[in-house]
Each structure stands twice: as C-alpha cells, then as structure tokens.
Motif scaffolding. Structure first.
Motif, PDB file in Angstrom:
ATOM      1  N   UNK A  21     -21.459  -0.468  -5.078  1.00 11.00           N
ATOM      2  CA  UNK A  21     -21.503  -1.993  -4.711  1.00 11.00           C
ATOM      3  C   UNK A  21     -20.011  -2.327  -4.404  1.00 11.00           C
TER       4      UNK A  21
ATOM      5  N   UNK B  87     -30.788   3.823  -5.976  1.00 10.86           N
ATOM      6  CA  UNK B  87     -31.075   2.520  -6.742  1.00 10.86           C
ATOM      7  C   UNK B  87     -32.717   2.300  -6.577  1.00 10.86           C
TER       8      UNK B  87
ATOM      9  N   UNK C 154     -34.788  -0.544  -6.513  1.00  7.96           N
ATOM     10  CA  UNK C 154     -35.414  -1.559  -5.630  1.00  7.96           C
ATOM     11  C   UNK C 154     -35.359  -0.839  -4.294  1.00  7.96           C
TER      12      UNK C 154
ATOM     13  N   UNK D 137     -31.680  -7.247  -4.965  1.00  8.69           N
ATOM     14  CA  UNK D 137     -31.259  -6.575  -5.980  1.00  8.69           C
ATOM     15  C   UNK D 137     -30.588  -5.114  -5.568  1.00  8.69           C
ATOM     16  N   UNK D 138     -31.098  -4.575  -4.367  1.00 12.35           N
ATOM     17  CA  UNK D 138     -30.566  -3.185  -3.982  1.00 12.35           C
ATOM     18  C   UNK D 138     -29.103  -3.295  -4.157  1.00 12.35           C
ATOM     19  N   UNK D 139     -28.524  -1.783  -4.289  1.00 13.56           N
ATOM     20  CA  UNK D 139     -27.222  -1.857  -4.396  1.00 13.56           C
ATOM     21  C   UNK D 139     -26.141  -1.875  -3.353  1.00 13.56           C
TER      22      UNK D 139
ATOM     23  N   UNK E  47     -30.462  -3.598   0.990  1.00 16.07           N
ATOM     24  CA  UNK E  47     -30.553  -5.010   1.005  1.00 16.07           C
ATOM     25  C   UNK E  47     -31.284  -5.438   2.366  1.00 16.07           C
TER      26      UNK E  47
ATOM     27  N   UNK F  38     -27.517   2.053 -10.657  1.00 17.00           N
ATOM     28  CA  UNK F  38     -28.718   2.534  -9.966  1.00 17.00           C
ATOM     29  C   UNK F  38     -29.797   1.889 -10.388  1.00 17.00           C
TER      30      UNK F  38
ATOM     31  N   UNK G 229     -30.380  -1.253 -11.727  1.00 18.04           N
ATOM     32  CA  UNK G 229     -30.388  -2.632 -11.499  1.00 18.04           C
ATOM     33  C   UNK G 229     -31.218  -3.735 -12.424  1.00 18.04           C
TER      34      UNK G 229
ATOM     35  N   UNK H 196     -42.320  -0.963 -10.942  1.00 25.27           N
ATOM     36  CA  UNK H 196     -41.965  -0.193  -9.960  1.00 25.27           C
ATOM     37  C   UNK H 196     -41.803   1.374 -10.871  1.00 25.27           C
TER      38      UNK H 196
END
Lengths: 564, 204
Positions: free
Chosen positions: A323, A478, A480, A518-520, A525, B46, B48, B93
C-alpha cells in the motif's frame, strides 16, 4: 565512434550525419513493428535485400527496417523515399516489381496503394490515407524515418538537442518549471501531473534517487508503448535522462516484459550506443552530469506493472504491491525516492523542452494537454496506433481514423483501459479524449487502449472475460482482490451459462464495492471498474440474461442464442 | 521518538512516530480484529480485516490499520457501517474456504457474517501467510512459500528444504488459524520426503 564532449561537438556530428544523406537516393522503409513482424515482414525485408543484390543496386538503394508505422491492419507497410510512396500488405512476391517499377522506374503500382473501401478513392502517400490524415503524430510520426537500431538516424532528426538544451541552457529548476507549466499528465493510466511527481522525488530527503521507465504494458489491447519504444528508443531515453537531471538522479531503470525480445534488443542497442557517444554514463556531453540506466525484466505477471510491485521486482523480490501510504516518489526502490513514469510520458519530455510549455499546452483540452497515443482494436476497420490531440472526440477516432465498424455492424460501446477500465455506450461517443471527462463517465483513459465493441458483443461476457484474465494476473495476496475476483467471476460465468439468479446483480455490486474500497493496491481497487461501468450503462443486458434467460447480443451459447 | 496525539474512536491516544494505527490502538486497549497480523512478523496487509476509517484534514479514507502510520491530528474510526460491511464480506469470502475455522467463526458471529453465503470451496487455507513469513523472517529457511498467483495462489512446502528443516521445527504449526498448514505438510511429507531425505524418519 569517439564520445561527444560538448554541445558544439554534438552539432558538428549532426551536421556530418546530415551531409552524408543524399536526399534523392531511394530508400525503402519497411515497417518492422510487432504487428508487421507477425504478418511476415522479415520475409519481405529478406526479399528486398535479395532483389537489390540480384539487380546490383546495393550502392544505389538504401533499406531501412523501421519502427511501427501505426496502421497495423494493413501491414506489412513499405514506404519508398524520396517520393514517400506507401504500399500496404506487401508480400515477398511483390518485391521484384516494387524495385523495378517504383524504385528504379519511378512508377506507382496501383494495386499496392491504399484504396478507400467505401469511396474507391486511392492514396499514394502515407499522409493522404484517411488513417493518417489529420493525426498529430508528434511522438510516433518519426518512426518511419528512423532505424531504431541506429542512433545516427535519431540524431539526424534532431535527437538529443533537448538534452543539450536542458543540460547547458537550463538548470533543473527551470526544466521542472517547464514540465509543470506544460501540465504533462502521466500516460500510464493515472493521469497524475508528471511535474508534481518529479518535484516530490526531487525534494524527498536522501542523496540517492531513481528514475524508472515503466515499459511493462501488460493489458490486452494495449500496444502503443511497445510501438513507440521499439520504434524510437532514444526518444524515451532522452526524456528519461532529462528527467534524471531535473530530479537529481544518477541511476535509472527500464522495466519491461521478458517476452518482447524485439523491444529488448532495440533498448540494449540504444543504451550501448548512447553510452558510446557520451550521452549516458559519466560526464554526459561534458556537462559533469552522470547517469546510468539498467534494464530489468519482469517475471511474467501482469501486476508487476503496478508501481510498487514493479519496484519490489527491481529489488529482486516477488512483485507484490504494497500500500502506498508513503508514496513511491518518497520511498520506492530500496526505500529510496523513485520516480516512475511510463514510456509515453517520458517520450513527451524532449518536445516540451525543445518547443516550450506554451507550445505544448496549446495542444489539447483545458486540463489534458498534448497528444495521446491510442491503441485502437476490437471491432474496428483500421486496427492500429493512432496519435491525436487530447480533446479529439471518440467519434472522430472511431470513424475518421478507425474507418468505422466492419461488416455493417452497429457500434455498441467503447471500452478504455483494459481489464481495469470501463465501458461507455455508443450514445456518449461525442465525448472528448480527456482524462477528467472520461473518468467522470465511469471509464478512464487508462494508458490509451481503446477497444471498440459492436452490437454482437455481450456486455456480461466482456466483464466475465476481464475478470477471467485478472483471476490469473492478480498477485493473489489480499483477500478482497483474490476472493472478490473468484466470486464475481463465478457469478458472471453462471449468468452467461444461463444460471443467473435473482439477486445476482445486487451481490455483484456488493462484492465490487468491497473490492474497490478495501483491496491493497490500485490493481485490486480497479478490478470492479469494468463490471460497474457495464452495470451502469448496460444493466438491461444483465437483467435479460437473468430474468428472461436471453442474451440480447445472441452471444451466450447456453442461452440458445436468444430463442427462449 | 516524538510523541504523536491522534484520535481513535473519539479518544485521544498517544503514540510514537513510526507506529502503526493498529499498534497505537492496541496500546490504548482498543481492539481491531486481524487475521494476518503477528507482532513478531513484518506487517503484511493481506487480509484487510483491520481496515478502518482514517480522516486526514477532513478527508476520510479506508486504510489497513496494520500498515498505516500514525500522524498528528489523525482521526480514526475502527467501527462504522462501511468498516463493518467490509469485515463481514471478508469473513464470508474466507468462510467459503474454511467454514469451521474457530477464529473465523468467532469473528463471523460478531460481524453477522453468513458462512453459507458463498458456495463452499474447502481449500482450508486463508492465505494469511503467517507460516510463510515465520519461516522466512524468523527461521530464515523459506521451507514454505506461496506458489502461483491470483485465485490459484496457495501455500506449498518446498520439499528439498522442508525434508531437511521441518522435522524438528514445526514452529509454524500453532500459527495456522485453520490447520491447512498441517495438511500441506503431511501431504508433502508423504509425497516427497522419502525420496529426498537420507536421514531416517524419526519416531514421532
């Protein structure tokens, strides 16, 4: 060749090169871009070499294998100088006739020139062909004029004059000011102002700083960077050296794909020639400025084009993004300030320095300046690389340069930015090529890959295709991104298989929302973007698949071609 | 180290520069759920699950608290409608892969996550990477690694290394939240160890 130690010596050398050029000597320029390569241009080149030998014309005719001419649809392309006669779809069998008739006999061969499929009008010269006519080929227009393996060809068209100007007539602050005033925005997809990025890296603490060319270009449908960099590597290199001087960097990296040997070869030759001539390495042009460049290859994964992943990869680690709470401009490769720009962004720099920011910012729209290279593909008559001023309407690109939609089909959508971009419907094609306008519409100019979709394309299938691509190309780190892609792909596959259920669209939207927030990394995203743009403009198609078990485009096989 | 005052869930919290929001919150007794975080390992970011809302100069963004550095006047909200929605979805998930993992079940209850929301695909591994990172960072052996990418990513013992290093270690075993690790180890042992290891198999 002795190295050049001053601007005077550079100009002296340029004069020498120009004086050797005989303007009336025939030269056969054969496109050696990637598309023409695929269409067998190597056999065409060999045929020319053989025929010239056969007719004992070695001293009377020059041959030049050049970079991509852009009109990929009609390759292999051959241009005969000095008349600039342009022949399309040339085969080795045409070669003896071209030499005898055109090169020696100065006659045009009718069947090899461009014929407009609609009007039947013919065009002898490249600039008369509708595809080229009215383009603003500031960046890629020199490709037919140079052999990318020869620095002399680049010097002959004025190459490295911007570097000389920057090093001797300007200080780094003045160069930075010029780039900022030009409002050059990053061509890699983000559209972030390059000048601000340069400034951040320049002002970041630390002596050691890096500059990087992102030549990864991994998404399906994007091929303009490859065309430009393979065809004119010194242009990009010159921009990079100017950037390094401005930022205060002495080490640069070119990051590219392991599977583009032609590009790699041309870059390697350009680097070694530039070094030999004293344009790279220690004491460039006698200015006291030192700068080196190293080439790094990827490990075959799409996400390594993401800036933080790319920097990890250069460090020799797995290309997993991190990030960017601290920008890579401040903490990049080995935590040192690192300025990354893509191929096209760097390529814009020399002309801004040579012609000034005022000239540059007179091209384009209020907030998107200069020209933009577009990779035009999909359901379009003229696939290829087009260069137009920012602000050109999508409609002009599709119909004037692209020649419209083949087979009498109707235009349905334009998709920008590949698997992380968005689609807009036919009703919006009057929109201009502009970072902010397109982004407001829910797509993004991206790197400039423009996929044209006709009425036979199913918008559920297109979204499914992109997610399928990303399911193998995300790094998978990640939750998501990895799991979101898995579930969205499953739902979309079900819908195209005729197994869509009530609530699927809402569930897709819910997952897309979480992944987008929420993705890294920026790849993660952006994963939901194509899907969300299609749900915005083509929701009825999704509903027809789910509720009526019908595919309006008659594409999805399991839906019995819309019979139900 | 200078002291930084930030606000977490309406409380003023003192932290040192260089700390993450997660560390600052934990120091103040405010709990943020995590799956891939472990204090002896490098932050990873990772899963989140530790996503929180961070407000800087009036602008709110969602960030992973295990990575986000504390800064002056930062306002953090560890629970909000948006944050809870993200955590619920992340758990759902992951529950498709490891529906019975105790750690996930506890969190599922707290966030109202439905373990049957997505079709089961019991691979058991939730890709927290604790085993991979422990072996690399603490033991410096790299006997277990992530292989492949995207949705195909999985953990894998590297037989050539594992057959030499793992017999007397197994320190990663208790770190695994789902026991997928033990299964991967047994599988690798059965399939590859005996042809690679010259040492006799120790009695277990």
């Amino acid at each position: 060749m002795a190295r050049i130690n001053s601007v005077a010596e550079l100009e002296e050398l340029r004069k020498g090169i120009l004086s050797k050029i005989e303007p009336d000597k025939p030269c056969i320029a054969i496109c050696a871009g990637i598309a023409c390569l695929g269409l067998g241009n190597d056999r065409v080149i060999s045929a020319f070499e053989e025929e010239i030998r056969k007719q004992s014309l070695e001293t009377k005719v020059d041959i030049r294998a050049t970079g991509c001419h852009g009109f990929c649809e009609k390759g292999p392309i051959v241009v005969i100088y000095p008349e600039e006669i342009c022949y399309l779809e040339v085969t080795p069998e045409d070669v003896p006739e071209i030499i005898t008739q055109t090169v020696v006999g100065k006659k045009v061969i009718d069947r090899l020139i461009y014929t407009d499929p609609n009007t039947g009008a013919k065009a002898v010269h490249q600039f008369e062909i509708p595809f080229y006519k009215n383009q603003s080929r500031l960046l890629i227009g020199n490709n037919p004029k140079i052999n990318p393996k020869s620095i002399e060809d680049y010097l002959a068209i004025g190459g490295y004059s911007a570097l000389a100007k920057a090093l001797f007539a300007m200080n780094p602050e003045q160069v930075l000011e010029e780039i900022k005033k030009a409002n050059l925005r990053g061509r890699g997809g983000g559209g972030f102002p390059a000048g601000s990025k340069w400034e951040t890296t320049r002002n970041a603490p630390g002596e050691e700083k890096y500059v990087i060319v992102n030549a990864h270009e991994g998404e399906p449908g994007a091929f303009m960077d490859r065309a430009l960099f393979t065809g004119n590597p010194h242009l990009v290199l010159e921009g990079l050296i100017i950037g390094a001087y401005t930022i205060g960097s002495h080490q640069g990296f070119i990051y590219t794909r392991h599977d583009t040997p032609q590009l790699r070869e041309n870059i390697d030759i350009a680097l070694s020639e530039a070094k030999e001539y004293g344009l790279l390495g220690k004491n460039i042009l006698g200015s006291g400025f030192n700068f080196n460049v190293e080439v790094h290859l990827d490990v075959g994964i799409f996400v390594s084009g993401e800036s933080s992943a790319l920097m990890r990869s250069i460090e020799g680690k797995a290309p997993e993004p991190r990030p960017k709470y601290i920008r890579t401009s401040v903490s990049g490769i080995w935590n040192k300030p690192s300025n990354l720009n893509n191929v096209e962004t760097w390529a814009n720099v020399p002309q801004i320095i040579n012609n000034g920011s005022k000239w540059y910012s007179s091209i384009g729209t209020e907030r998107s300046k200069g020209t933009k290279l577009i990779s035009l593909s999909g359901n379009i008559c003229n696939t290829g690389v087009v260069e137009v001023p920012m602000g050109t309407s999508l409609k002009e690109i599709i119909y004037n340069f692209g020649g419209g939609i083949p087979n009498g089909k109707k235009l349905k959508a334009v998709h920008f930015g590949g698997p992380m971009g968005g689609s807009i419907p036919e009703s919006l094609i009057d929109s201009p090529l502009d970072f902010d306008v397109l982004s407001k519409l829910g797509t993004s100019l991206g790197a400039g890959d423009m996929l044209v979709l006709d009425e036979d394309n199913c918008m559920v299938e297109v979204a499914r295709y992109f997610l399928d691509f990303l399911s193998g190309e995300s790094c998978g780190k990640c939750v998501p991104c990895r799991e979101g892609i898995r579930q969205m792909l499953k739902i979309l596959t079900d819908i195209t298989d005729g197994k869509g259920k009530e609530g699927d669209i809402e569930l897709l939207e819910e997952i897309a929302g979480v992944v987008g927030e929420a993705a890294l990394c920026s790849l993660g995203r952006s994963v939901p973007k194509p899907l969300l743009s299609m749900l915005k403009y083509f929701r009825d198609e999704y509903e027809a698949h789910i509720k009526d078990k019908r595919c309006p485009a008659l594409f999805c096989k399991e839906l019995k071609k819309g019979e139900l | 180290m200078s002291e930084i005052i930030l606000q977490i869930d309406g409380r003023e919290v003192a932290a040192e520069s260089g700390m993450t929001v997660l560390e600052a919150a934990q120091g103040a007794g405010i709990s943020i759920p995590t799956l891939c975080h472990h204090e002896i390992l490098e932050p990873y970011g990772a899963c989140r699950l530790c996503t929180v809302e961070a407000e800087v100069r009036g602008r709110t963004k969602l960030v992973a608290s295990c990575l986000y550095p504390v800064e002056k006047d930062l306002i953090v909200r560890t629970r909000s409608e948006k944050v809870d929605k993200i955590r619920k979805m992340i758990l759902e998930l992951l529950l498709a892969h490891a529906p019975e993992a105790r750690e996930l079940q506890g969190l599922a209850q707290e966030y109202g996550a439905d373990k049957n929301r997505f079709e089961k695909e019991p691979s058991f591994c939730i890709h927290c990477g604790l085993c991979v990172r422990y072996c690399a960072e603490v033991k410096k052996k790299h006997a277990i690694e992530f292989v492949d990418k995207g949705t195909k990513r999985e953990i894998s013992f590297i037989p050539e290394i594992a057959s030499k290093e793992c017999w007397n270690c197994k320190e990663c075993f208790p770190l695994c939240p789902t026991e997928a690790l033990q299964a991967a180890f047994v599988l690798t042992k059965e399939l590859a160890f005996f042809s690679l290891s010259s040492e006799p198999v120790p009695a277990e």
